[in-house]
Design a protein around this motif. Structure first.
Motif, PDB file in Angstrom:
ATOM      1  N   ALA A 273       0.862  -0.971  -0.085  1.00  0.00           N
ATOM      2  CA  ALA A 273       0.229   0.124  -0.245  1.00  0.00           C
ATOM      3  C   ALA A 273       0.860   1.332  -0.040  1.00  0.00           C
ATOM      4  O   ALA A 273       0.847   2.304  -0.267  1.00  0.00           O
ATOM      5  CB  ALA A 273      -0.688  -0.333   1.433  1.00  0.00           C
ATOM      6  N   ARG A 274       1.866   0.985   1.309  1.00  0.00           N
ATOM      7  CA  ARG A 274       2.984   1.884   0.687  1.00  0.00           C
ATOM      8  C   ARG A 274       4.208   2.719  -0.815  1.00  0.00           C
ATOM      9  O   ARG A 274       3.989   3.499  -1.324  1.00  0.00           O
ATOM     10  CB  ARG A 274       3.680   2.041   1.965  1.00  0.00           C
ATOM     11  N   ILE A 275       3.669   1.351  -1.289  1.00  0.00           N
ATOM     12  CA  ILE A 275       4.782   1.930  -2.344  1.00  0.00           C
ATOM     13  C   ILE A 275       3.470   2.593  -3.692  1.00  0.00           C
ATOM     14  O   ILE A 275       3.650   3.278  -3.901  1.00  0.00           O
ATOM     15  CB  ILE A 275       5.387   0.490  -3.023  1.00  0.00           C
ATOM     16  N   TYR A 276       2.229   1.963  -3.551  1.00  0.00           N
ATOM     17  CA  TYR A 276       1.601   2.625  -4.818  1.00  0.00           C
ATOM     18  C   TYR A 276       0.637   3.610  -3.682  1.00  0.00           C
ATOM     19  O   TYR A 276       0.540   5.118  -4.679  1.00  0.00           O
ATOM     20  CB  TYR A 276       0.301   1.510  -4.086  1.00  0.00           C
ATOM     21  N   GLU A 277       1.300   4.372  -2.562  1.00  0.00           N
ATOM     22  CA  GLU A 277       0.843   5.528  -2.406  1.00  0.00           C
ATOM     23  C   GLU A 277       1.429   6.545  -2.818  1.00  0.00           C
ATOM     24  O   GLU A 277       1.238   7.464  -3.543  1.00  0.00           O
ATOM     25  CB  GLU A 277       0.353   5.533  -1.014  1.00  0.00           C
ATOM     26  N   SER A 278       2.740   5.684  -2.855  1.00  0.00           N
ATOM     27  CA  SER A 278       3.724   7.165  -3.577  1.00  0.00           C
ATOM     28  C   SER A 278       3.540   7.208  -4.779  1.00  0.00           C
ATOM     29  O   SER A 278       4.062   8.606  -5.063  1.00  0.00           O
ATOM     30  CB  SER A 278       5.335   6.521  -3.004  1.00  0.00           C
ATOM     31  N   GLN A 279       3.123   5.850  -5.634  1.00  0.00           N
ATOM     32  CA  GLN A 279       3.160   6.633  -6.636  1.00  0.00           C
ATOM     33  C   GLN A 279       2.001   6.944  -7.498  1.00  0.00           C
ATOM     34  O   GLN A 279       1.229   6.970  -8.294  1.00  0.00           O
ATOM     35  CB  GLN A 279       2.699   5.002  -7.498  1.00  0.00           C
ATOM     36  N   ARG A 280       1.183   7.778  -6.609  1.00  0.00           N
ATOM     37  CA  ARG A 280      -0.494   8.044  -6.461  1.00  0.00           C
ATOM     38  C   ARG A 280      -1.248   6.879  -7.574  1.00  0.00           C
ATOM     39  O   ARG A 280      -2.132   7.021  -7.685  1.00  0.00           O
ATOM     40  CB  ARG A 280      -0.056   9.365  -6.762  1.00  0.00           C
ATOM     41  N   ASP A 281      -0.748   6.021  -6.663  1.00  0.00           N
ATOM     42  CA  ASP A 281      -2.288   4.115  -7.486  1.00  0.00           C
ATOM     43  C   ASP A 281      -2.498   4.453  -6.448  1.00  0.00           C
ATOM     44  O   ASP A 281      -2.791   3.450  -5.729  1.00  0.00           O
ATOM     45  CB  ASP A 281      -1.093   3.383  -7.559  1.00  0.00           C
ATOM     46  N   TYR A 282      -4.135   5.361  -6.367  1.00  0.00           N
ATOM     47  CA  TYR A 282      -4.791   4.839  -4.827  1.00  0.00           C
ATOM     48  C   TYR A 282      -5.579   3.712  -5.063  1.00  0.00           C
ATOM     49  O   TYR A 282      -6.143   3.211  -3.866  1.00  0.00           O
ATOM     50  CB  TYR A 282      -4.911   6.075  -4.570  1.00  0.00           C
ATOM     51  N   ASP A 283      -5.755   3.497  -5.651  1.00  0.00           N
ATOM     52  CA  ASP A 283      -6.976   2.334  -6.565  1.00  0.00           C
ATOM     53  C   ASP A 283      -6.433   1.107  -5.361  1.00  0.00           C
ATOM     54  O   ASP A 283      -6.885   0.509  -4.691  1.00  0.00           O
ATOM     55  CB  ASP A 283      -7.038   1.987  -7.670  1.00  0.00           C
ATOM     56  N   HIS A 284      -4.707   0.597  -6.367  1.00  0.00           N
ATOM     57  CA  HIS A 284      -4.347  -0.953  -5.773  1.00  0.00           C
ATOM     58  C   HIS A 284      -3.530  -0.323  -4.161  1.00  0.00           C
ATOM     59  O   HIS A 284      -3.627  -1.272  -2.974  1.00  0.00           O
ATOM     60  CB  HIS A 284      -3.382  -0.877  -6.714  1.00  0.00           C
ATOM     61  N   ALA A 285      -3.622   1.578  -3.612  1.00  0.00           N
ATOM     62  CA  ALA A 285      -3.274   0.901  -2.620  1.00  0.00           C
ATOM     63  C   ALA A 285      -5.083   1.082  -1.678  1.00  0.00           C
ATOM     64  O   ALA A 285      -4.515   0.303  -1.018  1.00  0.00           O
ATOM     65  CB  ALA A 285      -3.054   3.003  -2.019  1.00  0.00           C
ATOM     66  N   LEU A 286      -5.413   1.116  -2.078  1.00  0.00           N
ATOM     67  CA  LEU A 286      -6.791   0.684  -0.929  1.00  0.00           C
ATOM     68  C   LEU A 286      -7.006  -0.648  -0.954  1.00  0.00           C
ATOM     69  O   LEU A 286      -7.283  -1.409   0.073  1.00  0.00           O
ATOM     70  CB  LEU A 286      -8.411   1.584  -2.050  1.00  0.00           C
ATOM     71  N   ILE A 287      -6.655  -1.365  -1.862  1.00  0.00           N
ATOM     72  CA  ILE A 287      -6.578  -2.630  -2.213  1.00  0.00           C
ATOM     73  C   ILE A 287      -5.706  -3.513  -0.777  1.00  0.00           C
ATOM     74  O   ILE A 287      -6.458  -4.257  -0.263  1.00  0.00           O
ATOM     75  CB  ILE A 287      -7.192  -3.141  -3.651  1.00  0.00           C
ATOM     76  N   GLU A 288      -4.360  -3.107  -1.031  1.00  0.00           N
ATOM     77  CA  GLU A 288      -4.158  -3.788   0.022  1.00  0.00           C
ATOM     78  C   GLU A 288      -4.393  -2.627   1.342  1.00  0.00           C
ATOM     79  O   GLU A 288      -4.080  -3.836   1.862  1.00  0.00           O
ATOM     80  CB  GLU A 288      -2.313  -3.298  -0.321  1.00  0.00           C
ATOM     81  N   ARG A 289      -4.859  -1.937   1.638  1.00  0.00           N
ATOM     82  CA  ARG A 289      -5.199  -1.677   3.108  1.00  0.00           C
ATOM     83  C   ARG A 289      -6.464  -2.052   3.538  1.00  0.00           C
ATOM     84  O   ARG A 289      -6.016  -2.758   4.856  1.00  0.00           O
ATOM     85  CB  ARG A 289      -5.537   0.364   3.363  1.00  0.00           C
ATOM     86  N   THR A 290      -7.022  -2.429   2.569  1.00  0.00           N
ATOM     87  CA  THR A 290      -8.404  -3.372   2.498  1.00  0.00           C
ATOM     88  C   THR A 290      -7.924  -4.860   3.269  1.00  0.00           C
ATOM     89  O   THR A 290      -8.113  -5.653   3.582  1.00  0.00           O
ATOM     90  CB  THR A 290      -9.001  -3.603   1.435  1.00  0.00           C
ATOM     91  N   ASN A 291      -6.956  -5.155   1.929  1.00  0.00           N
ATOM     92  CA  ASN A 291      -6.135  -6.544   2.695  1.00  0.00           C
ATOM     93  C   ASN A 291      -5.555  -6.702   4.151  1.00  0.00           C
ATOM     94  O   ASN A 291      -5.733  -7.876   4.870  1.00  0.00           O
ATOM     95  CB  ASN A 291      -5.526  -7.357   1.517  1.00  0.00           C
ATOM     96  N   ALA A 292      -4.989  -5.808   4.773  1.00  0.00           N
ATOM     97  CA  ALA A 292      -4.354  -6.039   5.636  1.00  0.00           C
ATOM     98  C   ALA A 292      -5.152  -5.596   6.674  1.00  0.00           C
ATOM     99  O   ALA A 292      -4.976  -6.282   7.713  1.00  0.00           O
ATOM    100  CB  ALA A 292      -3.282  -4.426   5.802  1.00  0.00           C
TER     101      ALA A 292
END
Length: 383
Positions: A273-292
């Protein structure tokens, strides 16, 4: 089932035969000053951690334990506090005797298992967790060459570059094979820690590759061996070091492999999530936040993280709901109030935002000076 906790144990290299005195835990501030700071900033996990270290330095282990638990209650993801909590009773003979008397062998084993969990979790939360606290628990033996003893001492004193050079020099002592393939895994783990803490991430990754290869062979040789989790943790550490060395493209597939193979390792999802967020890829970041959060649903810190990411993605209404759930789960964490105020202000809910920001300012530790200034600025704009 054989216990395969060598990754987290220094026992293979630290012998109690002919022991020297354990290093003294050094705390610079006076205990009364640490107590005053923890009272003044009662919502600051760092203040309680520092107080725990102060109590530990005075051998007041029970009070140190309580202070460290307060730190973790405020911030469940506080790696340094988890590591210290796992070790705080290591020299407390009275505690050990009373524990065995009160709980018996079964209860004692349960406590050991809980401590192992804190120890391992510390490295999962932060692969570069402050390991200087280990120096208060180590007993060095003259059964090993002096250079190795000196390397371990430098490691736990925070002289990481010196420790790395000394460990690197000692690789030849374990058989002379290039790359350390002949060295014991516990030695490679120490070498990897020293390398990573001194920014030699390629060397640290190589050590982990050697250990991963051994773990795979052990798993194939013994199907009853509990080495899969160990392998998962090693992969996670390697991915973390790849990320720290500036190679998120190489870290992502390793984190994904860990997340898919070990559903309990929620930190792999957090790192993704942190990696995707740093890339402003919030869709994938949210998927990983939800998975966590699905993997560890009671952790309010993960709720906070997901709420912040929702806000960054522009979904303020859902962010507000998630942050309210986080606050209900852990009202001690005042950071939630700040971000809740932001989500409410962005939706034009001025009264609610004022309440949240004012509640944050009433309880925020002095260390949160940046957030305090931002809260004041936000309140001024709400007038």
């Amino acid at each position: 089932m054989r216990c395969r906790l060598w990754l987290w144990s220094l026992g293979a290299l630290l012998s109690l035969a002919t022991p020297l005195a354990a290093q003294k835990l050094m705390v610079g501030a006076k205990l009364e000053d640490l107590q005053a700071a923890a009272l003044r900033d009662s919502t600051d996990p760092v203040a309680h951690y520092n107080l725990g270290m102060g109590f530990w330095s005075k051998k007041r282990y029970a009070e140190a334990d309580s202070a460290l638990r307060r730190a973790i209650a405020i911030d469940p993801e506080f790696a340094d506090a988890h590591l210290a909590l796992a070790l705080v009773h290591s020299q407390d003979d009275d505690f050990m005797k009373e524990l065995k008397r009160a709980r018996g062998d079964t209860g004692f084993k349960s406590w050991v298992k809980e401590n192992q969990h804190d120890y391992r979790r510390a490295f999962m939360l932060d692969p570069l967790v402050d390991i200087k606290v280990l120096g208060a628990t180590m007993y060095f033996s003259n059964r090993f060459r002096f250079n190795l003893i000196r390397a371990m001492q430098d490691l736990v004193e925070g002289s990481y570059e010196k420790a790395y050079i000394e460990f690197d020099h000692d690789l030849g002592f374990w058989g002379g094979q290039p790359g350390g393939e002949a060295a014991p895994s516990a030695f490679l783990w120490l070498h990897a820690l020293a390398a990573a803490h001194s920014d030699h991430f390629d060397a640290a990754s190589h050590d982990l590759d050697v250990m991963l290869a051994r773990a795979g062979k052990a798993s194939a040789a013994d199907s009853a061996d509990n080495s899969e989790l160990q392998t998962s943790e090693l992969r996670y550490m390697k991915a973390s070091f790849l990320l720290r060395s500036g190679h998120p493209d190489l870290a992502v597939p390793v984190f994904l492999e860990v997340a898919q193979g070990d559903i309990g390792n929620y930190m792999a999802h957090v790192q993704l999530a942190r990696i995707y967020e740093s890339q402003r890829d919030y869709d994938h970041a949210l998927i990983e936040r939800t998975n966590a959060l699905n993997a560890n649903p009671d952790d309010a810190s993960l709720m906070l993280d997901r709420g912040i990411t929702l806000g960054k993605s522009g979904n303020m209404a859902e962010a507000e709901t998630q942050l309210e759930q986080a606050l209900e789960a852990n009202p001690r964490d005042v950071r939630i109030l700040f971000w809740l105020g932001v989500a409410q202000a962005e939706q034009g809910k001025k009264d609610k935002a004022r309440d949240s920001f004012n509640a944050f300012l009433a309880r925020a530790p002095s260390r949160y000076d940046r957030q305090i200034a931002m809260a004041h600025d936000r309140l001024a704009k709400l007038q």
